[in-house]
Motif scaffolding. Structure first.
Motif, PDB file in Angstrom:
ATOM      1  N   UNK A  11       0.853  -1.192   0.000  1.00 17.32           N
ATOM      2  CA  UNK A  11       0.000   0.000   0.000  1.00 17.32           C
ATOM      3  C   UNK A  11       0.885   1.237   0.000  1.00 17.32           C
ATOM      4  N   UNK A  12       0.411   2.311  -0.608  1.00 18.10           N
ATOM      5  CA  UNK A  12       1.138   3.570  -0.490  1.00 18.10           C
ATOM      6  C   UNK A  12       1.022   4.064   0.944  1.00 18.10           C
ATOM      7  N   UNK A  13       2.087   4.720   1.394  1.00 24.89           N
ATOM      8  CA  UNK A  13       2.159   5.138   2.786  1.00 24.89           C
ATOM      9  C   UNK A  13       2.722   6.563   2.840  1.00 24.89           C
ATOM     10  N   UNK A  14       3.071   7.043   4.028  1.00 27.03           N
ATOM     11  CA  UNK A  14       3.620   8.394   4.148  1.00 27.03           C
ATOM     12  C   UNK A  14       5.023   8.445   3.534  1.00 27.03           C
ATOM     13  N   UNK A  15       5.337   9.544   2.843  1.00 24.76           N
ATOM     14  CA  UNK A  15       6.664   9.636   2.220  1.00 24.76           C
ATOM     15  C   UNK A  15       7.760   9.826   3.252  1.00 24.76           C
ATOM     16  N   UNK A  16       9.001   9.623   2.813  1.00 23.54           N
ATOM     17  CA  UNK A  16      10.148   9.834   3.715  1.00 23.54           C
ATOM     18  C   UNK A  16      10.195  11.279   4.204  1.00 23.54           C
ATOM     19  N   UNK A  17      10.743  11.440   5.394  1.00 22.73           N
ATOM     20  CA  UNK A  17      10.943  12.776   5.949  1.00 22.73           C
ATOM     21  C   UNK A  17      12.436  13.058   5.885  1.00 22.73           C
ATOM     22  N   UNK A  18      12.768  14.239   5.394  1.00 23.31           N
ATOM     23  CA  UNK A  18      14.176  14.626   5.331  1.00 23.31           C
ATOM     24  C   UNK A  18      14.551  15.267   6.664  1.00 23.31           C
ATOM     25  N   UNK A  19      15.356  14.558   7.438  1.00 28.58           N
ATOM     26  CA  UNK A  19      15.677  15.041   8.788  1.00 28.58           C
ATOM     27  C   UNK A  19      16.383  16.398   8.724  1.00 28.58           C
ATOM     28  N   UNK A  20      17.163  16.619   7.668  1.00 33.72           N
ATOM     29  CA  UNK A  20      17.858  17.890   7.512  1.00 33.72           C
ATOM     30  C   UNK A  20      16.885  19.045   7.341  1.00 33.72           C
ATOM     31  N   UNK A  21      15.659  18.713   6.964  1.00 34.22           N
ATOM     32  CA  UNK A  21      14.671  19.745   6.669  1.00 34.22           C
ATOM     33  C   UNK A  21      13.722  19.994   7.852  1.00 34.22           C
ATOM     34  N   UNK A  22      14.004  19.338   8.963  1.00 35.91           N
ATOM     35  CA  UNK A  22      13.086  19.431  10.111  1.00 35.91           C
ATOM     36  C   UNK A  22      12.824  20.882  10.552  1.00 35.91           C
ATOM     37  N   UNK A  23      13.846  21.745  10.642  1.00 34.82           N
ATOM     38  CA  UNK A  23      13.588  23.108  11.116  1.00 34.82           C
ATOM     39  C   UNK A  23      12.572  23.858  10.249  1.00 34.82           C
ATOM     40  N   UNK A  24      12.447  23.460   8.984  1.00 43.01           N
ATOM     41  CA  UNK A  24      11.480  24.136   8.094  1.00 43.01           C
ATOM     42  C   UNK A  24      10.092  23.528   8.174  1.00 43.01           C
ATOM     43  N   UNK A  25       9.962  22.523   8.997  1.00 45.84           N
ATOM     44  CA  UNK A  25       8.693  21.797   9.028  1.00 45.84           C
ATOM     45  C   UNK A  25       7.992  21.874  10.375  1.00 45.84           C
ATOM     46  N   UNK A  26       8.234  22.954  11.118  1.00 51.53           N
ATOM     47  CA  UNK A  26       7.648  23.039  12.453  1.00 51.53           C
ATOM     48  C   UNK A  26       6.122  22.943  12.367  1.00 51.53           C
ATOM     49  N   UNK A  27       5.537  22.331  13.379  1.00 48.96           N
ATOM     50  CA  UNK A  27       4.067  22.247  13.415  1.00 48.96           C
ATOM     51  C   UNK A  27       3.594  20.817  13.546  1.00 48.96           C
ATOM     52  N   UNK A  28       2.295  20.704  13.799  1.00 49.80           N
ATOM     53  CA  UNK A  28       1.684  19.376  13.886  1.00 49.80           C
ATOM     54  C   UNK A  28       0.944  19.151  12.575  1.00 49.80           C
ATOM     55  N   UNK A  29       1.230  18.047  11.935  1.00 52.84           N
ATOM     56  CA  UNK A  29       0.522  17.734  10.699  1.00 52.84           C
ATOM     57  C   UNK A  29      -0.476  16.635  10.997  1.00 52.84           C
ATOM     58  N   UNK A  30      -1.733  16.997  10.826  1.00 51.55           N
ATOM     59  CA  UNK A  30      -2.766  16.015  11.169  1.00 51.55           C
ATOM     60  C   UNK A  30      -3.226  15.301   9.913  1.00 51.55           C
ATOM     61  N   UNK A  31      -3.365  13.987  10.027  1.00 52.11           N
ATOM     62  CA  UNK A  31      -3.932  13.239   8.896  1.00 52.11           C
ATOM     63  C   UNK A  31      -4.994  12.306   9.441  1.00 52.11           C
ATOM     64  N   UNK A  32      -6.235  12.649   9.139  1.00 53.57           N
ATOM     65  CA  UNK A  32      -7.382  11.975   9.763  1.00 53.57           C
ATOM     66  C   UNK A  32      -7.459  10.475   9.524  1.00 53.57           C
ATOM     67  N   UNK A  33      -7.360  10.000   8.280  1.00 56.19           N
ATOM     68  CA  UNK A  33      -7.530   8.556   8.058  1.00 56.19           C
ATOM     69  C   UNK A  33      -6.563   8.121   6.973  1.00 56.19           C
TER      70      UNK A  33
END
Ligand SMILES: Nc1ncnc2c1ncn2[C@@H]1O[C@H](COP(=O)(O)OP(=O)(O)OP(=O)(O)O)[C@@H](O)[C@H]1O
Ligand SMILES: O=P(O)(O)O[C@H]1[C@H](O)[C@@H](O)[C@H](OP(=O)(O)O)[C@@H](OP(=O)(O)O)[C@H]1O
Ligand SMILES: [Mg+2]
Ligand SMILES: [Mg+2]
Length: 352
Positions: free
Chosen positions: A230-252
């Motif tokens: 199944x398709x799933x969540x894409x990889x997260x670039x750890x180097x990019x974490x400071x640009x990604x502040x916040x809570x990302x909600x995904x309902x289902x």
């Protein structure tokens, strides 16, 4: 199996032939124990939500079941179970204390009926804190791959103390926040400590594991195992974490994700987990959990060939999405009664 004088339900008479086929598969010495096959059908009582009944009891399943002599009968939850049936098997996916209690009493009164699965065993998967415990206790380090559980932490404190708790436990960001109750599917991804204070306990925080955006759904039906991508969540670039502040909600997120079996994927990502590994994992979990109907969500750590994580397990999942489920499931139901005959030598001495 229960003999003649069946509950109504309008299932046809074409069931008999397949029951005979099932009876032939029983060991020689027990064949004498069989009552005439024509008098038999396997009665499966089901207690499912209407949504589940629709997705599971599809016409293709009902049709094949009828041919094999399996009759599905809806259970009326408002009436005592013992007044209904008689059933050979009870199939259920309902939650709630009252139902659990009813079913436990019924199991005690009717040990001859196979209840799929025992409510106490199911409970283990309904809570994300206990759900993966058995997987983490398994030592599958030398089984064609390694299987573990992402580092996780149960949180039921004031949200402002979550960052400190996460630090103490040694978890690394980003984290997936999952409601404690597995029935809730409102997941979030938290990238930074401030975001952690915005979460709503009780929940389980799990380290996010990069896995190339593909997940393996491993379906278990008794001894049978089927895997889909199944398709799933894409990889997260750890180097990019400071640009990604916040809570990302995904309902289902998991329900929305499409089947990826026919997609043009990187072969390193798409390669299914090794069969021997899945067999050992499924066998151990079946035994330790006492469950026969569940699935395992598995991911492969990106950049590795053999490092797997189990991130979720579900009781009686959406089998309607499993290829060939009608054959696998009907064979499984028939195998249960055959096992039952083998377990009861007294049948031969009484009837033989
Ligand atoms: N630790 C993790 N690392 C990476 N991705 C994850 C992780 N946990 C969950 N995910 C992603 O989030 C999705 C949903 O998570 P999970 O399977 O735990 O939720 P669920 O609501 O119980 O799903 P289901 O519908 O299968 O019951 C997964 O299918 C996967 O794409
Ligand atoms: O086969 P997969 O894709 O895994 O899907 C199942 C989920 O994993 C389960 O979590 C769902 O069950 P609940 O939402 O009833 O827990 C389950 O919902 P359903 O039992 O209502 O069909 C399915 O969506
Ligand atoms: Mg899942
Ligand atoms: Mg789940």
């Amino acid at each position: 199996m229960v003999s003649g004088g069946r509950v109504g339900g309008g299932e046809g008479e074409g069931e008999v032939a397949a029951v005979e086929v099932a009876a032939v598969a029983v060991a020689d010495e027990e064949e004498v124990a069989q009552a005439p096959a024509a008098a038999r059908e396997l009665v499966v009582g089901y207690a499912l939500t209407s949504k589940k009944a629709k997705s599971f009891l599809q016409p293709k399943l009902r049709g094949l079941a009828r041919k094999k002599g399996i009759l599905f009968v809806a259970i009326d939850q408002k009436r005592p179970l013992s007044d209904q049936g008689p059933f050979d098997i009870v199939l259920h996916k309902l939650t709630g204390r009252e139902w659990q209690q009813l079913l436990e009493e019924y199991r005690e009164e009717h040990p001859e009926v196979t209840v799929l699965d025992p409510p106490g065993a199911i409970e283990h998967l309904l809570n994300r804190q206990s759900m993966l415990q058995e997987v983490s206790e398994l030592d599958l380090s030398d089984c064609h791959g390694r299987v573990g559980v992402p580092k996780q932490l149960f949180v039921n404190t004031d949200p402002s103390s979550i960052p400190a708790a996460v630090m103490r436990a040694g978890l690394s960001l980003p984290l997936v926040a999952k409601p404690l109750v597995a029935k809730s599917h409102e997941l979030s991804l938290a990238y930074d400590p401030i975001s952690l204070t915005k979460l709503e306990p009780p929940l389980v925080l799990q380290e996010f594991v990069n896995h190339g955006g593909v997940l393996f759904k491993v379906y278990i039906v008794g001894d049978a195992i089927r895997v889909v991508r199944r398709f799933s969540l894409p990889n997260v670039d750890v180097g990019d974490l400071p640009n990604n502040a916040g809570v990302f909600r995904f309902p289902r997120v998991s329900c929305a994700s499409a089947n990826a079996d026919d997609a043009d994927l990187d072969p390193h990502v798409a390669e299914l987990p090794p069969r021997p590994l899945l067999e050992i994992l499924a066998r151990e979990l079946r035994r330790r959990l006492g469950l026969r109907l569940f699935n395992i969500d598995m991911i492969r750590e990106h950049g590795t060939r053999d490092r797997f994580y189990v991130i979720d397990m579900n009781y009686f999942p959406g089998y309607g999405k499993m290829p060939g489920y009608e054959h696998v499931f009907t064979d499984f139901l028939l195998s249960l009664v055959q096992k039952e005959y083998k377990r009861r030598p007294s049948y031969s001495s009484c009837e033989g």
